[in-house]
Design a protein around this motif. Structure first.
Motif, mmCIF file in Angstrom:
data_model
loop_
_atom_site.group_PDB
_atom_site.id
_atom_site.type_symbol
_atom_site.label_atom_id
_atom_site.label_comp_id
_atom_site.label_asym_id
_atom_site.label_seq_id
_atom_site.Cartn_x
_atom_site.Cartn_y
_atom_site.Cartn_z
ATOM 1 N N VAL A 156 0.837 -1.206 0.000
ATOM 2 C CA VAL A 156 0.000 0.000 0.000
ATOM 3 C C VAL A 156 0.870 1.253 0.000
ATOM 4 C CG1 VAL A 156 -1.640 1.336 1.370
ATOM 5 C CG2 VAL A 156 -1.972 -1.120 1.095
ATOM 6 N N GLY A 193 2.146 1.886 -3.463
ATOM 7 C CA GLY A 193 1.073 2.428 -4.285
ATOM 8 C C GLY A 193 0.816 3.893 -3.996
ATOM 9 N N PHE A 214 1.229 7.285 -6.381
ATOM 10 C CA PHE A 214 0.127 8.240 -6.513
ATOM 11 C C PHE A 214 0.575 9.650 -6.182
ATOM 12 C CE2 PHE A 214 -3.430 10.627 -4.730
ATOM 13 C CZ PHE A 214 -4.335 10.547 -5.783
#
Length: 418
Positions: free
Chosen positions: A389, A392, A396
């Protein structure tokens, strides 16, 4: 235009900033005391698990339940702060939280798991003060100092460190019920201090727009969703570890209640010290760089911790580094929020982003408890998910938020609504 705060041009008169330091200090104190109360169940989670013969899942739910209201309640608290100001909202929330501290003690003394869940749920009110403090301190500082201001205020999350360190010791020194009474009195005393001494910034003006349209208006801003995701990872990771770490340390390293609390306090303190640093660095080099560094470090350290390094030094250093990176990210994200949110919606956006961060801390303890069973009494799977996570979120932060120009570190920012 009404809102928090009203935009200004040029330098502010010196008188308009007089008292900024005092009010920032009071807000940080109120935040710290309320976070101690918010985190009151987690340091005693091992005790509750033993006394009530709780399963891993039941134990995880108990320590996570205050996070739920503390997260969702920030939405309303932020909107109400736009209307009534921090000088009113801080005392109100502190006073409302105090009875539930005592009721948690009553439930614990009666060995009632259902009542612990119910009163723990409402204890989450104490965690909503975060959404009060962000617009409150924003109004006291110029735009190029808001990273510093929100970072210092955010250091009040050190209340979790105080709770982890002192709550088990207070129980040993004064007794279980007396400990909860001490915390409740601390909430009331802090509320009285804020009511008498605290003042809203001269640059703040009440926003009397209905709450629902303000809430929907904040939801329509893409910046709200972007910062919510990043904050859910950074602050959510901090909250998850702060609440679940005593259980983790007992399961993996077999520490007792006091030993686990001491080490959890060290973890929380590292994050607390890193948060204002994240805000200051965001003012200087831009929040994107700070947040990206935080997420990269979090991913690496999650993998290191997953291998269960031996105690004391390797494991301790790994957890301190993990806490540092998470704290750095929380400061960086809210410096981004302070720079990007429209002035009249700072409270509403702060409430939503803060809620996302709290919710980010609600689910990981449940996941850790569930994966502990699946992975045959190991936490490697849950920590691996944190690493994935974090990577990710790092991608982003670079790709999902478009750059703009102007201001310190501007190439690492974005326009509101971009």
């Amino acid at each position: 235009m009404t809102g928090t705060p009203t935009p200004t041009t040029g330098a502010q008169p010196a008188a308009s900033l007089r008292g900024a330091g005092l009010n920032l200090s009071l807000a940080t104190l109120a935040f710290a005391v309320s976070f101690w109360a918010w985190n009151l169940i987690a340091p005693l989670g091992v005790r509750y698990a033993a006394d009530l013969d709780l399963s891993n899942g039941e134990k995880s739910l108990l320590v996570a339940i205050p996070v739920l209201v503390g997260s969702l309640g920030r939405i309303l608290a932020g909107a109400l702060t736009d209307r009534f100001g921090g000088r009113v909202m801080f005392p109100v929330l502190l006073v409302v939280s105090a009875p539930f501290v005592v009721l948690v003690a009553v439930a614990g003394r009666n060995d009632s798991y259902p009542l612990l869940l119910v009163f723990g749920f409402f204890l989450g009110i104490a965690g909503t003060t975060f959404a009060v403090g962000i617009p409150f301190v924003n109004a006291w500082y110029e735009a190029n100092r808001r990273g510093f201001a929100t970072g210092v205020f955010g250091a009040g999350m050190g209340g979790t460190a105080l709770s982890a360190f002192f709550t088990p010791r207070f129980v040993d020194w004064f007794g279980y019920l007396a400990t909860h009474l001490i915390v409740a009195v601390g909430l009331l005393a802090t509320a009285a201090l804020c009511w008498v001494v605290m003042r809203d910034s001269p640059r703040w003006s009440a926003n009397h727009d209905p709450v629902a349209p303000k809430f929907l208006g904040a939801l329509r801003l893409p910046v709200t969703w972007k910062m919510s995701f990043l904050y859910a990872v950074a602050f959510g990771g901090f909250v998850a570890f702060s609440t679940y770490l005593p259980t983790y340390l007992k399961d993996v390293y077999e520490f007792d209640l006091t030993g686990a609390g001491t080490r959890t306090a060290g973890f929380a303190l590292a994050a607390v010290l890193a948060r204002p640093l994240g805000g200051v660095l965001a003012d200087r080099i831009g929040p994107r760089n700070v947040v990206a560094s935080s997420l990269a470090g979090t991913a690496v350290m999650a993998v290191v911790v997953a291998f269960e390094p031996p105690i004391e030094v390797p494991a301790g250093a790994a957890f301190i580094a993990l806490a540092f990176f998470l704290g750095l990210g929380t400061g960086g994200v809210f410096a981004w929020v302070a720079a990007l949110a429209p002035p009249e919606r700072v409270g509403s956006v702060s409430g939503l982003v803060g809620a996302a961060g709290g919710l980010g801390g609600f689910f990981p303890p449940l996941v850790m408890g569930a994966t502990y069973e699946v992975a045959l009494e190991g936490y490697g799977l849950g920590l691996g998910l944190l690493a994935v996570v974090s990577v990710g979120a790092l991608l982003f932060a670079w790709v999902g938020v478009r750059p703009t120009s102007g201001g310190p570190g501007a190439s690492n920012s974005s326009r509101p609504g971009s």
